[in-house]
Scaffold this motif. Structure first.
Motif, PDB file in Angstrom:
ATOM      1  N   VAL A  24     -24.983  74.197 -14.343  1.00 35.74           N
ATOM      2  CA  VAL A  24     -25.375  74.317 -12.938  1.00 35.74           C
ATOM      3  C   VAL A  24     -24.412  75.246 -12.199  1.00 35.74           C
ATOM      4  O   VAL A  24     -24.831  76.095 -11.413  1.00 35.74           O
ATOM      5  N   ALA A  25     -23.132  75.099 -12.472  1.00 39.26           N
ATOM      6  CA  ALA A  25     -22.139  75.962 -11.826  1.00 39.26           C
ATOM      7  C   ALA A  25     -22.392  77.425 -12.168  1.00 39.26           C
ATOM      8  O   ALA A  25     -22.323  78.299 -11.299  1.00 39.26           O
ATOM      9  N   GLN A  26     -22.706  77.697 -13.426  1.00 40.02           N
ATOM     10  CA  GLN A  26     -22.983  79.074 -13.836  1.00 40.02           C
ATOM     11  C   GLN A  26     -24.225  79.609 -13.130  1.00 40.02           C
ATOM     12  O   GLN A  26     -24.238  80.744 -12.655  1.00 40.02           O
ATOM     13  N   GLU A  27     -25.277  78.783 -13.032  1.00 42.64           N
ATOM     14  CA  GLU A  27     -26.501  79.197 -12.347  1.00 42.64           C
ATOM     15  C   GLU A  27     -26.237  79.520 -10.879  1.00 42.64           C
ATOM     16  O   GLU A  27     -26.848  80.432 -10.327  1.00 42.64           O
ATOM     17  N   LEU A  28     -25.327  78.761 -10.260  1.00 48.81           N
ATOM     18  CA  LEU A  28     -25.033  78.959  -8.844  1.00 48.81           C
ATOM     19  C   LEU A  28     -23.943  79.999  -8.605  1.00 48.81           C
ATOM     20  O   LEU A  28     -23.651  80.340  -7.467  1.00 48.81           O
ATOM     21  N   GLY A  29     -23.317  80.469  -9.682  1.00 50.83           N
ATOM     22  CA  GLY A  29     -22.235  81.442  -9.541  1.00 50.83           C
ATOM     23  C   GLY A  29     -20.941  80.828  -9.038  1.00 50.83           C
ATOM     24  O   GLY A  29     -20.147  81.488  -8.384  1.00 50.83           O
ATOM     25  N   ILE A  30     -20.737  79.562  -9.344  1.00 48.38           N
ATOM     26  CA  ILE A  30     -19.539  78.840  -8.914  1.00 48.38           C
ATOM     27  C   ILE A  30     -18.573  78.764 -10.087  1.00 48.38           C
ATOM     28  O   ILE A  30     -18.951  78.367 -11.186  1.00 48.38           O
ATOM     29  N   GLN A  31     -17.323  79.121  -9.837  1.00 49.87           N
ATOM     30  CA  GLN A  31     -16.290  79.059 -10.866  1.00 49.87           C
ATOM     31  C   GLN A  31     -15.644  77.680 -10.850  1.00 49.87           C
ATOM     32  O   GLN A  31     -15.076  77.271  -9.843  1.00 49.87           O
ATOM     33  N   ILE A  32     -15.736  76.952 -11.962  1.00 51.50           N
ATOM     34  CA  ILE A  32     -15.106  75.639 -12.067  1.00 51.50           C
ATOM     35  C   ILE A  32     -13.645  75.836 -12.444  1.00 51.50           C
ATOM     36  O   ILE A  32     -13.343  76.593 -13.365  1.00 51.50           O
ATOM     37  N   PRO A  33     -12.723  75.158 -11.748  1.00 54.30           N
ATOM     38  CA  PRO A  33     -11.293  75.324 -12.046  1.00 54.30           C
ATOM     39  C   PRO A  33     -10.964  74.922 -13.483  1.00 54.30           C
ATOM     40  O   PRO A  33     -11.451  73.900 -13.969  1.00 54.30           O
ATOM     41  N   GLN A  34     -10.152  75.720 -14.148  1.00 58.73           N
ATOM     42  CA  GLN A  34      -9.770  75.446 -15.533  1.00 58.73           C
ATOM     43  C   GLN A  34      -8.973  74.155 -15.653  1.00 58.73           C
ATOM     44  O   GLN A  34      -9.058  73.460 -16.653  1.00 58.73           O
ATOM     45  N   ASP A  35      -8.170  73.843 -14.638  1.00 57.62           N
ATOM     46  CA  ASP A  35      -7.329  72.649 -14.715  1.00 57.62           C
ATOM     47  C   ASP A  35      -8.077  71.368 -14.327  1.00 57.62           C
ATOM     48  O   ASP A  35      -7.524  70.273 -14.409  1.00 57.62           O
ATOM     49  N   GLY A  36      -9.347  71.499 -13.911  1.00 56.81           N
ATOM     50  CA  GLY A  36     -10.147  70.338 -13.571  1.00 56.81           C
ATOM     51  C   GLY A  36      -9.911  69.788 -12.176  1.00 56.81           C
ATOM     52  O   GLY A  36     -10.527  68.810 -11.776  1.00 56.81           O
ATOM     53  N   TYR A  37      -9.040  70.433 -11.391  1.00 54.23           N
ATOM     54  CA  TYR A  37      -8.757  69.982 -10.030  1.00 54.23           C
ATOM     55  C   TYR A  37      -9.666  70.717  -9.059  1.00 54.23           C
ATOM     56  O   TYR A  37      -9.616  71.927  -8.944  1.00 54.23           O
ATOM     57  N   TYR A  38     -10.500  69.961  -8.367  1.00 54.00           N
ATOM     58  CA  TYR A  38     -11.494  70.551  -7.471  1.00 54.00           C
ATOM     59  C   TYR A  38     -11.012  70.643  -6.027  1.00 54.00           C
ATOM     60  O   TYR A  38     -11.736  71.080  -5.152  1.00 54.00           O
ATOM     61  N   GLY A  39      -9.777  70.245  -5.761  1.00 53.56           N
ATOM     62  CA  GLY A  39      -9.247  70.207  -4.410  1.00 53.56           C
ATOM     63  C   GLY A  39      -9.179  71.552  -3.714  1.00 53.56           C
ATOM     64  O   GLY A  39      -9.173  71.626  -2.494  1.00 53.56           O
TER      65      GLY A  39
END
Length: 70
Positions: A24-39
């Motif tokens: 879903v993130a790829q479809e929306l063009g959103i980069q997910i943090p590598q460290d897993g912290y979404y803050g």
């Protein structure tokens, strides 16, 4: 004692949900943090991500329910 409301009922689903999150993130063009912290992510992005995941899960559930009715 932890009182988290988002505890998975089926632990094996964790990998599938993670995969869905990345798709879903790829479809929306959103980069997910590598460290897993979404803050550090924008609220709009995390909301869009969660909303689209929920929408997709509801679609899957509806499709499965249609299969039971036949």
């Amino acid at each position: 004692m932890s009182r988290r409301s988002n505890t998975l009922v089926v632990q094996q689903a964790k990998a599938a949900l993670q995969q869905m999150k990345f798709e879903v993130a790829q479809e929306l063009g959103i980069q997910i943090p590598q460290d897993g912290y979404y803050g550090y992510m924008a609220t709009r992005d995390t909301g869009a991500l969660g909303g689209n995941i929920t929408r997709r899960l509801v679609q899957i559930a509806e499709q499965q329910l249609q299969g039971f009715r036949r």
